[in-house]
Design a protein around this motif. Sequence first.
Motif, PDB file in Angstrom:
ATOM      1  N   ASP A 159       0.822  -1.203   0.000  1.00  0.00           N
ATOM      2  CA  ASP A 159       0.000   0.000   0.000  1.00  0.00           C
ATOM      3  C   ASP A 159       0.857   1.255   0.000  1.00  0.00           C
ATOM      4  N   ALA A 160       2.165   1.037   0.094  1.00  0.00           N
ATOM      5  CA  ALA A 160       3.070   2.178   0.161  1.00  0.00           C
ATOM      6  C   ALA A 160       2.953   3.069  -1.068  1.00  0.00           C
ATOM      7  N   ARG A 161       2.594   2.476  -2.216  1.00  0.00           N
ATOM      8  CA  ARG A 161       2.604   3.281  -3.436  1.00  0.00           C
ATOM      9  C   ARG A 161       1.243   3.917  -3.717  1.00  0.00           C
ATOM     10  N   HIS A 428       1.062   1.218   8.442  1.00  0.00           N
ATOM     11  CA  HIS A 428       0.169   0.236   7.809  1.00  0.00           C
ATOM     12  C   HIS A 428       0.725  -1.137   8.093  1.00  0.00           C
ATOM     13  N   ASP A 429      -0.108  -2.007   8.629  1.00  0.00           N
ATOM     14  CA  ASP A 429       0.421  -3.342   8.937  1.00  0.00           C
ATOM     15  C   ASP A 429      -0.691  -4.311   9.296  1.00  0.00           C
ATOM     16  N   ALA A 478      -7.981   2.758   4.232  1.00  0.00           N
ATOM     17  CA  ALA A 478      -9.139   3.327   3.548  1.00  0.00           C
ATOM     18  C   ALA A 478      -9.067   3.211   2.032  1.00  0.00           C
ATOM     19  N   HIS A 479      -7.903   2.904   1.492  1.00  0.00           N
ATOM     20  CA  HIS A 479      -7.764   3.032   0.037  1.00  0.00           C
ATOM     21  C   HIS A 479      -7.659   1.699  -0.699  1.00  0.00           C
ATOM     22  N   ARG A 480      -7.928   0.615  -0.015  1.00  0.00           N
ATOM     23  CA  ARG A 480      -8.001  -0.680  -0.713  1.00  0.00           C
ATOM     24  C   ARG A 480      -8.925  -1.580   0.095  1.00  0.00           C
ATOM     25  N   ASN A 484      -6.192  -7.176   4.732  1.00  0.00           N
ATOM     26  CA  ASN A 484      -6.173  -7.289   6.191  1.00  0.00           C
ATOM     27  C   ASN A 484      -5.415  -6.139   6.842  1.00  0.00           C
ATOM     28  N   VAL A 485      -4.757  -5.362   5.998  1.00  0.00           N
ATOM     29  CA  VAL A 485      -3.898  -4.310   6.535  1.00  0.00           C
ATOM     30  C   VAL A 485      -4.730  -3.221   7.221  1.00  0.00           C
ATOM     31  N   LEU A 486      -4.269  -2.811   8.404  1.00  0.00           N
ATOM     32  CA  LEU A 486      -4.920  -1.708   9.123  1.00  0.00           C
ATOM     33  C   LEU A 486      -3.951  -0.524   9.170  1.00  0.00           C
TER      34      LEU A 486
END
Length: 494
Positions: A159-161, A428-429, A478-480, A484-486
Amino acid sequence: MLIELRASDDRLRGPKALDAAPILTSAYKAAAESPQDLSRLRVVCDFIQYRQNFRDAVEVRRVEPWAIEPGFDATDGQSWEIAIDLRRAKPETIEASIKRSFANGAAAADETRLPLEDWRPGSKSLIWGFNGLYWKALSLWEQATGKGYESALPGGQSDARNVEAARELILDLFELWDNLASRRALPEELYVLEIGVGNGNQAAAFLDEFRRLNREKGRGYYRRLHYLMGDYSPHVLELARKNVAHHAEHVSSLVLDALRPTETLGFLRYKAFLVYISNVYDNLPTDEIVRIGGHLFQVQTRAVFSRSAAESLAATINARPENLPEVVARLLRLGPELLAEVLPEHFPSVGDAVAFWRAAWEALRLEERYVPLIELDTYEIAPDIGGELLRPIVEANGDLRMHVSNGAATSFADTLPLLHPHGVLQCHDLFVTDVHQYANGFRGPGKYDGSVVNWVNGRLLSAIGNRRGFDVTFAAFAHRTGANVLTMTARARD
Ligand SMILES: C[S@@+](CC[C@H](N)C(=O)[O-])C[C@H]1O[C@@H](n2cnc3c(N)ncnc32)[C@H](O)[C@@H]1O
């Protein structure tokens, strides 16, 4: 005898359910036919979603006696835990595996496995040497597999990108800075720190968007921005640096250990407006603890190869199985390039050393045993963070097994002092935010390519933040959707 199923609802019923009944029947029969005291036997069944992991489908673990009184014979009345992976276990082989494990486990040494180290808490395991080597020699691994590390992350991407996420963060920063500027309280230097930068995609997405918004909104913030990239892998930092070469004047890269950022970044104390960390905490060393019948135990681990894997591995490098612990230790110390230089008789080329590294990683298993953790207050979660902080978490939900997330706790506690009083830490993790999640799913360790993944104990990080005057919140990324990432956010309480 106690049988526990730690799988999610949709694994146990509905269209995606697995048929656990034959597995349980087989385990029950094998246990009932064993000579063990059934009142001291537990069967725990996990659905291990990681295709690559550190367990065989059936494992037997010794639970060390809780109360060792004078005259108590520790070999008497031992307790055992049979651990079954619901995804891989085959009912027809469970019985034989359990019988074999009891025969071996009860003996002084397990003849079917070759230990690579002594028993120790999970955070001190040799798997972390493999993990560090993966990041330090990433290009060699990626060349050999033909895949980038991101393809192994949750959802096959990082999600970093995500530009939307970057925009949201930047607009929040602009609002804060506008506010501070209107009160003449905005420092000249505007610091943002990223820890664990990987290939630098987050840094690139953030900086590109920052410059664009800065222009669009007519602010002078880009000129004042210092984006610090920290990672313990010089190789990764070099990749990231190239990725943001077009922002070179605003970027510094620093070799640092995420566990001790203040050691390298003392100058940044109280100055960082944003600390960004994605997919790093799940990659830091951790212990696990387990509560059984109200008593606490530490999970001790020992890295092993099966004898058959050890024989094949040794044959590929013209060595004997008993040489493997030393060869693995040298691989972890030197890396594949130097290993090929110092042991050419075993590794004629760097490619051979990389092939051995990958095969060893694949074969690596962790044996486990449970050792009483009698005094929680003498257990150290992280420097200056005593085990007592765990008590309300571990006692909240009856018996359970959970991660301590020592590395994440250490890193988090040592990063908070870098934050400006209005700064924010965003991460994010894979977080466990309700301890009940430990009872209905497997939370690691798993293997992602050459690295380790464990979900992170979010309750503990909240407790650590709260004690230091920070509010810690968790929200779905919020963007995917479907990941499972919070997103964890920590900011100082007003
Ligand atoms: C899974 S990658 C995440 C990269 C990027 N943040 C992303 O989300 O795509 C983990 C990163 O953390 C770094 N890392 C792991 N343990 C570290 C430690 N103890 N100190 C500094 N960096 C570490 C690795 O080198 C790697 O760059």
